[in-house]
Scaffold this motif. Structure first.
Motif, PDB file in Angstrom:
ATOM      1  N   PRO A 166       7.044  24.107  14.763  1.00  0.00           N
ATOM      2  CA  PRO A 166       7.858  24.144  15.989  1.00  0.00           C
ATOM      3  C   PRO A 166       8.182  22.734  16.477  1.00  0.00           C
ATOM      4  N   TRP A 167       7.349  21.762  16.096  1.00  0.00           N
ATOM      5  CA  TRP A 167       7.498  20.384  16.562  1.00  0.00           C
ATOM      6  C   TRP A 167       8.314  19.519  15.603  1.00  0.00           C
ATOM      7  N   TYR A 168       9.062  20.177  14.711  1.00  0.00           N
ATOM      8  CA  TYR A 168       9.760  19.379  13.684  1.00  0.00           C
ATOM      9  C   TYR A 168      10.703  18.350  14.313  1.00  0.00           C
ATOM     10  N   TRP A 169      11.356  18.753  15.419  1.00  0.00           N
ATOM     11  CA  TRP A 169      12.280  17.803  16.059  1.00  0.00           C
ATOM     12  C   TRP A 169      11.578  17.014  17.153  1.00  0.00           C
ATOM     13  N   TRP A 170      10.789  17.688  17.983  1.00  0.00           N
ATOM     14  CA  TRP A 170      10.199  17.026  19.145  1.00  0.00           C
ATOM     15  C   TRP A 170       9.055  16.101  18.777  1.00  0.00           C
ATOM     16  N   ALA A 171       8.507  16.249  17.567  1.00  0.00           N
ATOM     17  CA  ALA A 171       7.453  15.312  17.167  1.00  0.00           C
ATOM     18  C   ALA A 171       7.652  14.863  15.716  1.00  0.00           C
ATOM     19  N   ASP A 172       8.855  15.048  15.213  1.00  0.00           N
ATOM     20  CA  ASP A 172       9.226  14.531  13.891  1.00  0.00           C
ATOM     21  C   ASP A 172       8.299  14.991  12.767  1.00  0.00           C
ATOM     22  N   VAL A 173       7.817  16.206  12.893  1.00  0.00           N
ATOM     23  CA  VAL A 173       6.932  16.729  11.840  1.00  0.00           C
ATOM     24  C   VAL A 173       7.778  17.021  10.601  1.00  0.00           C
ATOM     25  N   PRO A 174       7.410  16.420   9.473  1.00  0.00           N
ATOM     26  CA  PRO A 174       8.276  16.572   8.303  1.00  0.00           C
ATOM     27  C   PRO A 174       8.195  17.976   7.694  1.00  0.00           C
ATOM     28  N   VAL A 175       9.243  18.307   7.003  1.00  0.00           N
ATOM     29  CA  VAL A 175       9.295  19.592   6.302  1.00  0.00           C
ATOM     30  C   VAL A 175       8.635  19.412   4.948  1.00  0.00           C
ATOM     31  N   LYS A 176       7.806  20.385   4.583  1.00  0.00           N
ATOM     32  CA  LYS A 176       7.196  20.304   3.257  1.00  0.00           C
ATOM     33  C   LYS A 176       8.100  21.074   2.295  1.00  0.00           C
ATOM     34  N   GLU A 177       8.723  20.349   1.406  1.00  0.00           N
ATOM     35  CA  GLU A 177       9.674  21.027   0.517  1.00  0.00           C
ATOM     36  C   GLU A 177       8.958  21.919  -0.487  1.00  0.00           C
ATOM     37  N   GLN A 178       9.574  23.055  -0.801  1.00  0.00           N
ATOM     38  CA  GLN A 178       9.058  24.013  -1.781  1.00  0.00           C
ATOM     39  C   GLN A 178      10.218  24.418  -2.668  1.00  0.00           C
ATOM     40  N   LYS A 179       9.898  24.681  -3.893  1.00  0.00           N
ATOM     41  CA  LYS A 179      10.967  25.116  -4.790  1.00  0.00           C
ATOM     42  C   LYS A 179      11.311  26.577  -4.480  1.00  0.00           C
ATOM     43  N   ASN A 180      10.266  27.395  -4.361  1.00  0.00           N
ATOM     44  CA  ASN A 180      10.466  28.839  -4.185  1.00  0.00           C
ATOM     45  C   ASN A 180       9.661  29.346  -2.999  1.00  0.00           C
ATOM     46  N   LEU A 181      10.206  30.377  -2.371  1.00  0.00           N
ATOM     47  CA  LEU A 181       9.503  31.004  -1.244  1.00  0.00           C
ATOM     48  C   LEU A 181       9.537  32.515  -1.410  1.00  0.00           C
ATOM     49  N   TYR A 182       8.360  33.116  -1.462  1.00  0.00           N
ATOM     50  CA  TYR A 182       8.281  34.576  -1.587  1.00  0.00           C
ATOM     51  C   TYR A 182       7.514  35.145  -0.399  1.00  0.00           C
ATOM     52  N   ILE A 183       7.996  36.258   0.097  1.00  0.00           N
ATOM     53  CA  ILE A 183       7.301  36.925   1.205  1.00  0.00           C
ATOM     54  C   ILE A 183       6.430  38.036   0.617  1.00  0.00           C
ATOM     55  N   LEU A 184       5.171  38.039   1.015  1.00  0.00           N
ATOM     56  CA  LEU A 184       4.236  39.022   0.496  1.00  0.00           C
ATOM     57  C   LEU A 184       4.543  40.416   1.050  1.00  0.00           C
ATOM     58  N   PRO A 185       4.262  41.435   0.231  1.00  0.00           N
ATOM     59  CA  PRO A 185       4.458  42.795   0.756  1.00  0.00           C
ATOM     60  C   PRO A 185       3.486  43.068   1.897  1.00  0.00           C
ATOM     61  N   GLY A 186       3.768  44.097   2.663  1.00  0.00           N
ATOM     62  CA  GLY A 186       2.879  44.456   3.774  1.00  0.00           C
ATOM     63  C   GLY A 186       3.589  44.285   5.099  1.00  0.00           C
ATOM     64  N   ARG A 187       2.925  44.721   6.149  1.00  0.00           N
ATOM     65  CA  ARG A 187       3.491  44.608   7.501  1.00  0.00           C
ATOM     66  C   ARG A 187       2.945  43.361   8.162  1.00  0.00           C
ATOM     67  N   HIS A 188       3.802  42.515   8.619  1.00  0.00           N
ATOM     68  CA  HIS A 188       3.356  41.287   9.277  1.00  0.00           C
ATOM     69  C   HIS A 188       3.825  41.314  10.725  1.00  0.00           C
ATOM     70  N   THR A 189       2.880  41.343  11.602  1.00  0.00           N
ATOM     71  CA  THR A 189       3.216  41.356  13.029  1.00  0.00           C
ATOM     72  C   THR A 189       2.118  40.625  13.780  1.00  0.00           C
TER      73      THR A 189
END
Ligand code: REL
Length: 850
Positions: A166-189
């Motif tokens: 959440p602080w990427y802009w307000w505190a210049d937290v860098p983005v960690k680059e990833q080649k691939n992103l997969y969302i795990l099955p299941g309910r996430h709430t």
């Protein structure tokens, strides 16, 4: 395939996949960077899954989708496309609010998506991979919410999970680059937030924040606020009191309120600005006096305009009235008049909105003297939230009684991380340990103040860490018991800097906030710590400098991309405050040596000059060099040279003097300054008891890292009733060995909590052996000299006297009387105790310990 086999394969897939590290505090990661059975490829092999949302989706949700698209692109370099059709697509991200997205509604209708625990709730989201959602479509990743912000929070949850802080802009937290992103099955709430409105107040914003906005945005306008709205939502907050020092949110830039509503941030005006109008607006347009008895019609017109401007925009309207400019009303103001004011204000709300006033959320803040109106019987209608307040120093003044009948509007808390006022402003650095915030907000929660939590965060920077904690804790206090606070810090550090050094970083966050909270930097001076007793000043400065060295070392090993964020969130406050502590230490040495006619005074004076210059250099670096000058002016706050509560216009170096070496008696450092004395007292940290006696439903809870030295210990639960200290009622026992018979003085170091139940005080008791326990009240009256001292010292040092008739081992008993009294340490003067700020070092006979 048999079900067990599927589960087995799934388990292997999960175990074998590498999960992305940067999840938010308290959240299980549901993102992997390798594929597995049932996983959804959010972005893989340079291709991001397309996103579908309904046409009549909320604009705020569409904005968040836009953020997510940017976030996926920043992480994987592949941008998702926004599509209006699902035909021909194998994988699709479906984003929308229940009832607003026909595709999601269809899945619900066809029982492919179960939303029974989401629908109808407040701000509740669900993220779920659905297999074979529609004919021809293999998989959908559904991000849905019970309402507008539910969906927005679901979207930002995914953003956080893929590695965007959440602080990427307000505190210049860098983005960690990833080649691939997969969302795990299941309910996430993450369930429904425990506190309904969770927000911040930008306040006391000159010179830092205002200077920064002026330079970077041309003023406190919508361009800046857009960044702030996004931050609040990414932090899963929903509420904002805007900057009001010379600023008027609704009047300065007409787009401010429009965009707030569009983004999904609930707006309010501060506690003393009624009817959605800023104090500045009265300055600009008000005619006559801010006095309801003398100027009723004009004031009513002024307020009506506020409600007209508000329109249907989500707002919590402040009701009631204080004197102009956040001052108490004039002497004669009485309860009947104030009740009438609220009645008239509600009539305006009804007239303008065309709906009963109870349909518009309102709050009445019992700030400072306003609380006494309430205590004297003033009441407002049941649907108005009563916003209870702290003493501006983080100690809550009042909480609802546990037997009180619930109010429709409930109760809230207005809390402070920053303050302008007595005994002294504190607005330079973050001085708020999360353990203290936890202890007080836990009380608020347990005593049912759950409708609104809003915290004064000053310039916003450098309060990033406590803001995160405040809002996360408001979302789900049960997730963060005292035992998990260190874990919170580690997970927060992981989110900003990765896991490799999270433990060390968390330790620095914990310790620097502890050190800063012992005394606000603005109150520090050469007399704070003892130069001659217990090596106190030397130890404090040594510990701080050690922490600075550790932080500086970490800065060299962290990924260079973290350079700015690490400086902003960790290194700067440590460097700046270590430097300040050392500066006053050298001033103290200078004065001490001058008295001795010791030429060592000269080196101390030179060092003071150096440290004063370094203080300026640190602020200059923050303002001008850090992140290429992005935070220019953010460190403009003066902090050296206070003479009373209000800040000096410029930092002023403490006076030092030199002596002519020829006329000096010596030039050697005084050995007294490095001698620790361990005689004539017994000091023990509260948690180092020999025996803890529970009973009557009470246990003893240690709050790790809380307070000025080691930790705090307190009877549990905090909602317990008063206990008569006798027999085997709950108490702590400390075995003390005394050589003489005499009268001893026991000082209990207790946190400066207030009598939030507004009874007759908050008590503990002390006895030695079988003596009758002596009962002591810890609570001060806000604004009394004792209160001023307690909040300045961040401790109450309370004493009892006891007669010892026999030398040998005795049992000191510390008894519970009231809950929520937090003991930090005990110091027993056996005839040789010397003055110091934190008390002497712990020396209780270790052999006698449990
Ligand atoms: O910290 C506070 O709550 C108050 O001092 C402020 O709300 C107040 O509005 C002040 O900034 C100026 O009016």
């Amino acid at each position: 395939m048999k079900l067990t086999k599927i589960f087995f394969l799934l388990a292997i897939a999960v175990a074998g996949s590498l999960q992305v590290n940067a999840q938010a505090p308290g959240h299980q990661s549901y993102v992997a960077n390798k594929n597995g059975i049932g996983y959804f490829a959010l972005s893989a092999n340079d291709k991001a899954a397309p996103i579908y949302t309904g046409d009549d989706e909320y604009p705020g949700v569409k904005r968040a989708i836009n953020s997510l698209m940017g976030d996926v692109r920043s992480v994987t370099r592949s941008a998702p496309a926004l599509v209006t059709e699902t035909k021909g697509l194998k994988q699709i991200v479906l984003i929308g609010t229940l009832g607003k997205n026909p595709k999601i509604d269809q899945l619900v209708k066809e029982n492919k998506l179960n939303v029974t625990d989401i629908a109808g709730k407040w701000e509740t989201y669900l993220i779920q991979v659905v297999q074979k959602p529609f004919p021809g479509v293999d998989q959908a990743l559904v991000i849905t919410g019970s309402d507008k912000r539910g969906t927005i929070f679901g979207i930002y949850d995914v953003s956080a999970q893929i590695g965007i802080s959440p602080w990427y802009w307000w505190a210049d937290v860098p983005v960690k680059e990833q080649k691939n992103l997969y969302i795990l099955p299941g309910r996430h709430t993450d369930g429904t937030p425990a506190v309904k409105y969770r927000g911040i107040f930008i306040n006391d914003e000159a010179p830092a924040f205002s200077g920064w906005t002026k330079e970077k945005f041309g003023g406190v306008n919508h361009k800046m606020y857009e960044k702030m709205f996004e931050l609040i939502l990414r932090l899963k907050g929903n509420y904002l009191w805007p900057a009001m020092w010379g600023n008027a949110f609704n009047d300065d830039d007409k787009l401010n309120p429009v965009l707030a509503d569009e983004y999904g941030v609930v707006m309010g005006t501060s506690h003393h600005e009624p009817m959605d109008r800023a104090q500045q607006e009265w300055k600009r347009y008000g005619k006559g006096e801010w006095n309801y008895e003398k100027n009723k019609e004009i004031l009513q017109d002024f307020w009506r305009k506020g409600i007209e401007n508000m329109g249907t925009k989500e707002t919590i309207v402040t009701v009631g009235m204080r004197g102009d400019g956040d001052m108490p009303m004039t002497e004669g103001s009485n309860i009947a008049l104030l009740e009438n004011i609220v009645k008239d204000q509600r009539k305006i709300i009804t007239d303008v909105t065309g709906k009963d006033a109870s349909q518009t959320p309102q709050m009445w803040a019992l700030y400072k003297e306003v609380q006494s109106y309430y205590d004297k019987g003033m009441r407002v209608p049941d649907d108005v939230t009563l916003l209870l307040c702290d003493d501006n120093w983080g100690n809550i003044r009042k909480l609802p009684s546990l037997t009180e009948k619930p109010r429709k509007g409930g109760y809230g808390i207005y809390y402070h991380f920053d303050y302008v006022g007595g005994p002294r402003n504190y607005k330079w650095l973050n001085t708020n340990p999360i353990s203290k915030t936890w202890e007080q907000m836990h009380l608020a929660y347990e005593y049912n103040a759950r409708q609104i939590w809003v915290v004064n965060v000053g310039d916003l920077k450098p309060m990033e860490f406590p803001i995160s904690f405040f809002l996360d804790y408001a979302w789900n206090p049960d997730k963060w018991p005292a035992e998990k606070l260190q874990q919170y810090s580690e997970e927060w550090a992981t989110q900003q800097f990765g896991a490799a050094h999270a433990k060390e970083i968390a330790k620095i966050l914990t310790l620097y906030t502890k050190y800063n909270s012992r005394r606000k930097p603005e109150l520090l001076d050469e007399n704070t710590y003892s130069l001659t007793n217990y090596n106190e000043f030397t130890t404090v400065v040594g510990d701080y400098n050690k922490l600075r060295d550790e932080a500086e070392k970490l800065a060299t090993v962290l990924d260079s991309k973290c350079k700015d964020s690490f400086y902003e969130l960790v290194l700067h406050p440590v460097q700046a405050c270590a430097n300040l502590n050392e500066l006053y230490f050298e001033v103290a040495k200078n004065r001490y040596y001058l008295k001795q006619k010791n030429a060592a005074a000269n080196a101390a004076a030179a060092r003071v000059r150096e440290l004063f210059a370094k203080d300026k250099a640190i602020s200059r670096y923050y303002n001008d060099t850090l992140a290429n000058g992005k935070w220019s002016h953010m460190m403009d706050q003066t902090h050296i040279g206070y003479t009373y509560w209000q800040q000096p216009n410029v930092d002023k170096m403490p006076e030092v003097a030199e002596i002519n070496p020829d006329s000096a008696k010596t030039n050697q450092p005084d050995p007294v300054l490095s001698t620790s004395q361990y005689n004539g007292f017994i000091a023990v940290e509260g948690e180092h008891y020999n025996k803890a006696i529970p009973g009557q439903g009470i246990t003893w809870k240690i709050i790790p890292h809380y307070g000025n030295t080691l930790s705090g210990i307190t009877p549990w639960p905090v909602t317990a009733a008063r206990v008569k200290p006798t027999g085997n009622s709950p108490h702590l026992e400390y075995n003390i060995s005394l050589k003489d018979t005499d009268t001893i003085v026991v000082t209990a170091y207790i946190s400066p909590s207030l009598d939030f139940r507004n009874k007759d005080g908050l008590y503990y008791a002390v006895s030695i052996d079988n003596e009758e326990p002596q009962i002591v009240n810890i609570a001060t009256k806000v604004d009394s000299p004792e209160w001023g001292m307690a909040v300045s010292d961040n401790i109450r040092k309370l004493t009892t006297k006891h007669h010892i008739s026999k030398a040998g081992v005795h049992t000191l008993k510390y008894w519970m009387v009231d809950p929520a009294v937090v003991l930090q340490r005990l110091v027993i003067d056996t005839g040789g105790l010397k003055p110091s700020y934190l008390g002497p070092p712990e020396n209780m006979n270790m052999l006698l310990r449990k």
